[in-house]
Design a protein around this motif. Structure first.
Motif, PDB file in Angstrom:
ATOM      1  N   MET A 126       0.858  -1.210  -0.090  1.00  5.79           N
ATOM      2  CA  MET A 126       0.098   0.138   0.008  1.00  5.79           C
ATOM      3  C   MET A 126       0.835   1.306   0.063  1.00  5.79           C
ATOM      4  O   MET A 126       0.584   2.094  -0.534  1.00  5.79           O
ATOM      5  CB  MET A 126      -0.965   0.043   1.126  1.00  5.79           C
ATOM      6  CG  MET A 126      -2.142  -1.007   1.200  1.00  5.79           C
ATOM      7  SD  MET A 126      -2.900  -1.182   2.451  1.00  5.79           S
ATOM      8  CE  MET A 126      -3.646   0.539   2.853  1.00  5.79           C
ATOM      9  N   ALA A 127       1.771   1.141   0.957  1.00  8.69           N
ATOM     10  CA  ALA A 127       2.741   2.428   0.927  1.00  8.69           C
ATOM     11  C   ALA A 127       3.620   2.608  -0.328  1.00  8.69           C
ATOM     12  O   ALA A 127       3.951   3.807  -0.610  1.00  8.69           O
ATOM     13  CB  ALA A 127       3.900   2.227   2.101  1.00  8.69           C
ATOM     14  N   ALA A 128       3.748   1.570  -1.065  1.00 10.65           N
ATOM     15  CA  ALA A 128       4.457   1.818  -2.436  1.00 10.65           C
ATOM     16  C   ALA A 128       3.440   2.413  -3.521  1.00 10.65           C
ATOM     17  O   ALA A 128       4.183   2.844  -4.509  1.00 10.65           O
ATOM     18  CB  ALA A 128       5.048   0.290  -2.862  1.00 10.65           C
ATOM     19  N   ARG A 129       2.362   2.246  -3.451  1.00  9.96           N
ATOM     20  CA  ARG A 129       1.477   2.907  -4.631  1.00  9.96           C
ATOM     21  C   ARG A 129       1.302   4.400  -4.537  1.00  9.96           C
ATOM     22  O   ARG A 129       1.416   4.950  -3.274  1.00  9.96           O
ATOM     23  CB  ARG A 129      -0.153   2.311  -4.136  1.00  9.96           C
ATOM     24  CG  ARG A 129       0.061   0.800  -4.475  1.00  9.96           C
ATOM     25  CD  ARG A 129      -1.388   0.220  -4.299  1.00  9.96           C
ATOM     26  NE  ARG A 129      -1.377  -1.300  -4.505  1.00  9.96           N
ATOM     27  CZ  ARG A 129      -1.761  -1.906  -5.396  1.00  9.96           C
ATOM     28  NH1 ARG A 129      -2.016  -1.115  -6.671  1.00  9.96           N
ATOM     29  NH2 ARG A 129      -1.776  -3.137  -5.652  1.00  9.96           N
ATOM     30  N   PRO A 130       1.065   4.896  -5.420  1.00 13.55           N
ATOM     31  CA  PRO A 130       0.868   6.432  -5.439  1.00 13.55           C
ATOM     32  C   PRO A 130      -0.320   6.631  -4.557  1.00 13.55           C
ATOM     33  O   PRO A 130      -1.503   6.187  -4.296  1.00 13.55           O
ATOM     34  CB  PRO A 130       0.612   6.695  -6.960  1.00 13.55           C
ATOM     35  CG  PRO A 130       0.058   5.617  -7.602  1.00 13.55           C
ATOM     36  CD  PRO A 130       0.760   4.554  -6.660  1.00 13.55           C
ATOM     37  N   ALA A 131      -0.085   8.152  -3.888  1.00 13.93           N
ATOM     38  CA  ALA A 131      -1.290   8.651  -3.239  1.00 13.93           C
ATOM     39  C   ALA A 131      -2.132   8.944  -4.170  1.00 13.93           C
ATOM     40  O   ALA A 131      -2.183   9.492  -5.276  1.00 13.93           O
ATOM     41  CB  ALA A 131      -0.561   9.859  -2.481  1.00 13.93           C
ATOM     42  N   PRO A 132      -3.427   9.256  -3.512  1.00 19.59           N
ATOM     43  CA  PRO A 132      -4.640   9.602  -4.402  1.00 19.59           C
ATOM     44  C   PRO A 132      -4.413  10.913  -5.133  1.00 19.59           C
ATOM     45  O   PRO A 132      -4.983  11.075  -6.346  1.00 19.59           O
ATOM     46  CB  PRO A 132      -5.691   9.611  -3.436  1.00 19.59           C
ATOM     47  CG  PRO A 132      -5.392   8.625  -2.576  1.00 19.59           C
ATOM     48  CD  PRO A 132      -4.004   8.780  -2.236  1.00 19.59           C
TER      49      PRO A 132
ATOM     50  N   VAL B 297      -2.422  10.387  -8.216  1.00 19.03           N
ATOM     51  CA  VAL B 297      -3.295   9.641  -9.178  1.00 19.03           C
ATOM     52  C   VAL B 297      -4.286  10.896 -10.024  1.00 19.03           C
ATOM     53  O   VAL B 297      -4.477  10.879 -10.955  1.00 19.03           O
ATOM     54  CB  VAL B 297      -4.321   8.620  -8.716  1.00 19.03           C
ATOM     55  CG1 VAL B 297      -5.292   7.990  -9.751  1.00 19.03           C
ATOM     56  CG2 VAL B 297      -3.296   7.561  -8.276  1.00 19.03           C
ATOM     57  N   ALA B 298      -4.918  11.572  -9.332  1.00 15.79           N
ATOM     58  CA  ALA B 298      -5.747  12.509  -9.635  1.00 15.79           C
ATOM     59  C   ALA B 298      -4.833  13.719 -10.456  1.00 15.79           C
ATOM     60  O   ALA B 298      -5.353  13.916 -11.494  1.00 15.79           O
ATOM     61  CB  ALA B 298      -6.352  13.401  -8.277  1.00 15.79           C
ATOM     62  N   GLY B 299      -3.786  13.982 -10.102  1.00 12.05           N
ATOM     63  CA  GLY B 299      -2.804  14.527 -10.830  1.00 12.05           C
ATOM     64  C   GLY B 299      -2.530  14.095 -12.192  1.00 12.05           C
ATOM     65  O   GLY B 299      -2.679  14.826 -13.243  1.00 12.05           O
ATOM     66  N   ALA B 300      -2.118  12.741 -12.291  1.00 13.91           N
ATOM     67  CA  ALA B 300      -2.003  12.297 -13.510  1.00 13.91           C
ATOM     68  C   ALA B 300      -3.139  12.249 -14.279  1.00 13.91           C
ATOM     69  O   ALA B 300      -3.165  12.123 -15.548  1.00 13.91           O
ATOM     70  CB  ALA B 300      -1.570  10.668 -13.144  1.00 13.91           C
TER      71      ALA B 300
END
Length: 137
Positions: A114-120, A123-126
């Motif tokens: 979970m910690a390795a995944r991008p923060a929300p 993701v929203a920025g992308a």
């Protein structure tokens, strides 16, 4: 924060090692825990996994059963049914979770994933960067 009027009386007599907190974010309360006991809601499960905690889940609603089943499938949780559940049942299962290394290791592994995944927000920025190309479609 102080408890609402009548709250302490409704809880009855609590052991010395029990601390009641009100309006505290779950992530903050879980920092001092070794195991999470909850009803199987998504928020509680995710908060427990973010801390790397093994879980004992007692589902109350159909969606809780689904979330709990997924947590059990990872090896990080166990489930008990609410019908006929006793405090001794809870104590025994918490003890088992704490004594067996596998649930804690599974929870720690999920915490790392979970910690390795991008923060929300990332993701929203992308996604906002993709909007112009989608609009041209």
């Amino acid at each position: 924060r102080d408890q609402p009027p009548g709250r302490r009386e409704a809880e009855g007599s609590l052991p010395e090692n029990v601390r009641v907190v009100v309006d505290t974010p779950l992530r903050d309360a879980l920092r001092d825990c070794d195991v999470f006991v909850g009803h199987g809601g998504a928020g509680g499960i995710l908060a427990a996994l973010a801390q790397g905690l093994p879980m004992l889940l007692v589902p109350q609603l159909p969606d809780h059963a689904g979330h709990s089943g997924r947590a059990v499938a990872t090896g990080a949780a166990s489930v008990l049914g609410a019908a006929g559940l006793t405090p001794e049942d809870l104590r025994d299962e918490v003890t088992r979770l704490l004594d067996a290394p596998e649930p804690g290791l599974a929870a720690a592994e999920l915490c790392e994933e979970m910690a390795a995944r991008p923060a929300p927000a990332e993701v929203a920025g992308a996604l906002t960067e993709l909007t112009p190309s989608l609009a041209r479609g």
